[in-house]
Design an enzyme around this catalytic site. Structure first.
Site: not given
Ligand code: IMP
Ligand code: MG
Length: 180
Positions: A99, A102, A131, A153, A159, A165
Site C-alpha cells: 500500500d 514509508d 511518503k 492516511v 488502516d 481499510r
C-alpha cells in the site's frame, strides 16, 4: 467514516484512473515473462484487486503477511512476518505490491527474505503511495501511484488500528481520531 477524515486526498475514480496507467506500464514491462505478484497483506488488498484486474497477463498471485505498527502511526521498525511460508518464486520475476512506502523497513525486510531464502529471477516493488520523507532503509518503488506528504492516511486498504481499510478513497485521518 468519512467524518473521521481531515480531508480526502484521492477519491475512487482518481485512484482507478491512475491504476489504469500503472497496469499498462506493468503489462508492457512483463509481457512474455513469468510474473508472480506478491501482495503484502492486509494493506494491499484493494490495490491488488483493482490493479491486477487491469493487467492482461497470465500472472500468478501470492501473498505475504507482515505487521510493523502495533497500533501506532509510526512504524516500530520491527517487522513481524505473520505468514511463515514463503511463496514458490524460484526463477520467476517477482513484483512486490504494498500500500505505502514509508520508512522502508517493511519492504526492505520482505525483499531481503525473498532474495536470500528464495532465488527469483528479478524483484521489483510497486506501491500505491510513497511518503515524502527520508527512508531508514535503502529501498524505492519501481512503480508508484502517488507521492504524498508525510501525513497519516487511511482508506483503500490502509488502516489505523485495523479500521478504515474499506473506505473507498484515501484521506488524511483527523488527529482527533488518533489515540497514541
Ligand atoms: P514502513 O515499514 O515504515 O515503510 O511502513 C510500511 C507499512 O506501514 C505499510 O505497509 C503500511 O501498512 C503502514 N503505513 C505507513 N504509513 C501509513 C499511513 O499513513 N497510514 C496507514 N498505514 C501506514
Ligand atoms: Mg498497516
Amino acid at each position: 467514516m468519512r467524518n473521521h477524515l481531515d480531508r480526502v486526498l484521492y477519491d475512487e475514480s482518481t485512484i482507478l484512473a491512475r491504476l489504469d496507467e500503472m497496469a499498462g506500464e506493468i503489462a508492457r514491462d512483463y509481457e512474455a515473462k513469468e510474473l508472480t505478484v506478491v501482495a503484502v497483506m492486509n494493506g494491499s488488498l484493494m490495490f491488488m484487486a483493482d490493479l491486477l484486474r487491469r493487467i492482461p497477463l497470465p500472472l500468478r498471485i501470492d501473498s505475504i503477511g507482515v505487521s510493523s505498527y502495533h497500533g501506532e502511526t509510526r512504524s516500530s521498525g520491527t517487522i513481524e512476518f505473520t505468514t511463515q511460508a514463503l511463496p514458490d518464486i524460484d526463477g520467476r520475476h517477482v513484483l512486490i505490491l504494498d500500500d505505502i512506502l514509508d520508512s522502508g523497513e517493511t519492504l526492505h525486510a520482505i525483499r531481503h527474505r525473498l532474495t536470500t531464502e528464495r532465488s527469483p529471477e528479478s524483484v521489483r516493488i510497486c506501491v500505491l503511495l510513497r511518503k515524502q520523507r527520508p527512508r531508514t532503509r535503502q529501498v524505492d518503488a519501481d512503480y508508484l501511484g502517488f507521492e504524498i506528504a508525510d501525513e497519516f492516511v487511511v482508506g483503500y486498504g490502509l488502516d489505523y488500528q485495523e479500521r478504515y481499510r474499506n473506505l473507498p478513497l484515501i484521506g488524511v485521518l483527523s488527529s482527533s481520531h488518533i489515540r497514541d
